[in-house]
Design a protein around this motif. Sequence first.
Motif, PDB file in Angstrom:
ATOM      1  N   LEU A   1      27.427   6.248  17.600  1.00 54.91           N
ATOM      2  CA  LEU A   1      27.122   5.363  16.473  1.00 54.91           C
ATOM      3  C   LEU A   1      25.856   5.837  15.765  1.00 54.91           C
ATOM      4  O   LEU A   1      25.808   5.942  14.531  1.00 54.91           O
TER       5      LEU A   1
ATOM      6  N   ALA B   1      26.638   9.024  13.877  1.00 55.72           N
ATOM      7  CA  ALA B   1      27.419   8.773  12.668  1.00 55.72           C
ATOM      8  C   ALA B   1      26.525   8.246  11.551  1.00 55.72           C
ATOM      9  O   ALA B   1      26.635   8.682  10.393  1.00 55.72           O
ATOM     10  N   LEU B   2      25.626   7.317  11.888  1.00 53.41           N
ATOM     11  CA  LEU B   2      24.689   6.814  10.881  1.00 53.41           C
ATOM     12  C   LEU B   2      23.727   7.898  10.430  1.00 53.41           C
ATOM     13  O   LEU B   2      23.329   7.948   9.256  1.00 53.41           O
TER      14      LEU B   2
ATOM     15  N   ILE C   1      25.492  10.044   7.882  1.00 53.07           N
ATOM     16  CA  ILE C   1      25.557   9.345   6.596  1.00 53.07           C
ATOM     17  C   ILE C   1      24.203   9.405   5.893  1.00 53.07           C
ATOM     18  O   ILE C   1      24.102   9.695   4.696  1.00 53.07           O
ATOM     19  N   ARG C   2      23.147   9.149   6.646  1.00 59.25           N
ATOM     20  CA  ARG C   2      21.794   9.167   6.090  1.00 59.25           C
ATOM     21  C   ARG C   2      21.416  10.569   5.633  1.00 59.25           C
ATOM     22  O   ARG C   2      20.748  10.741   4.600  1.00 59.25           O
TER      23      ARG C   2
ATOM     24  N   VAL D   1      31.573   2.039  16.363  1.00 57.77           N
ATOM     25  CA  VAL D   1      31.268   2.185  14.939  1.00 57.77           C
ATOM     26  C   VAL D   1      31.274   0.864  14.192  1.00 57.77           C
ATOM     27  O   VAL D   1      31.146   0.830  12.971  1.00 57.77           O
TER      28      VAL D   1
ATOM     29  N   SER E   1      26.846  -0.365  11.005  1.00 57.99           N
ATOM     30  CA  SER E   1      28.241  -0.116  11.360  1.00 57.99           C
ATOM     31  C   SER E   1      28.791   1.003  10.482  1.00 57.99           C
ATOM     32  O   SER E   1      29.132   0.772   9.315  1.00 57.99           O
ATOM     33  N   PRO E   2      28.881   2.226  11.000  1.00 53.10           N
ATOM     34  CA  PRO E   2      29.396   3.331  10.178  1.00 53.10           C
ATOM     35  C   PRO E   2      30.747   3.037   9.544  1.00 53.10           C
ATOM     36  O   PRO E   2      31.027   3.514   8.436  1.00 53.10           O
TER      37      PRO E   2
ATOM     38  N   ALA F   1      30.340   1.737   6.041  1.00 51.31           N
ATOM     39  CA  ALA F   1      29.494   2.460   5.091  1.00 51.31           C
ATOM     40  C   ALA F   1      30.135   2.447   3.705  1.00 51.31           C
ATOM     41  O   ALA F   1      31.369   2.473   3.567  1.00 51.31           O
TER      42      ALA F   1
ATOM     43  N   LEU G   1      32.132   7.265   2.804  1.00 52.39           N
ATOM     44  CA  LEU G   1      32.254   8.207   3.919  1.00 52.39           C
ATOM     45  C   LEU G   1      32.662   9.593   3.441  1.00 52.39           C
ATOM     46  O   LEU G   1      32.998  10.465   4.243  1.00 52.39           O
TER      47      LEU G   1
ATOM     48  N   TYR H   1      37.648   4.971  12.652  1.00 53.03           N
ATOM     49  CA  TYR H   1      36.631   5.750  11.948  1.00 53.03           C
ATOM     50  C   TYR H   1      37.205   7.084  11.490  1.00 53.03           C
ATOM     51  O   TYR H   1      36.914   7.530  10.376  1.00 53.03           O
TER      52      TYR H   1
END
Length: 320
Positions: free
Chosen positions: A170, A173-174, A177-178, A196, A240-241, A244, A247, A270
Amino acid sequence: MSDITAAQRPQEPDWSTITAEELVVYREAENRFRASSAARPILGEPDPGATIQWETVELPGRELPVRVYRPVPGHDDGGAGRAGLPLVLHVHGGGFVGTAAQCDWVTSHVAARLPAVVVSVEHRLVDQDHPLADAVDDGWDVLTHVLSEAGRWGVDPARTAVFGESGGALICALTAIRAGRADVGLRAQVLVNPAVDVTGTMFAYPSITEHAHTPTLALPVLRLFQRLAVPEGTDPRVLSPLYADDLGGLPPALVVVPTHDPLADHGRRYAEGLRAAGTPVRLTEHAEAPHAFLSLPGVVPQAEPARAEILDFLRASLAG
């Protein structure tokens, strides 16, 4: 932080009634066991082709331990003597219990066989004083710190991947994204039995119902994790990815799902979301494997083929 050579495993508590103080006492004892030689028959022996040492990263307002794995000079293809090795940022699972040392088997193998520098984050564990957001910040801050001092760490910032398991997946994954929003280039993300979704829909998946009480992860543990991870007043969608805003444009992902896992459908959903957004994704499922199986090579045979596929994916993704 020093390694412990022997420890006795504590009895698992009643997760539905455990107090904050009891949680701290339990996890300290459990993590001592996971970092001890007594746990090796379960957690696996490190690859002799990698060195392992604890280091301390100086971050704004805090110091954070990281467990660093490097290839041994002269081992196999000789990658250890080269500067500018790929960087793999690793985040262990466990949520409110766990340590980087529990993952020595797979992280040392990646370091030795890729070869690469693997930096495993000993993030702040979730409890009443540290919500999930703190652990998420730890993952991101260690990544950007190492990349900003790539020469000192001996890594090539253009060949970077993130790799996490469970709650660590988790965080990874964040982080991916970041990184996309901050224009920090990543080549790959490896997400093993990922959590996720920490929103109100976290438990609304068939796999949660089907595998609610497995030996390696049970519903009461997940409920405690969610309660501690997302305190009242926190927006769970941000953590919570699966929820988002976008994605798309993320690094290629390998999503590894054990089928006998309450969180199996988290990983599947996901992977679907990434694919729908145009992000390359490979979803692999390991039949009858339980949650956290990658950290249990001594008792779960599916760990070995999963390790091999992770290495192959990273090797292809991080090729020069």
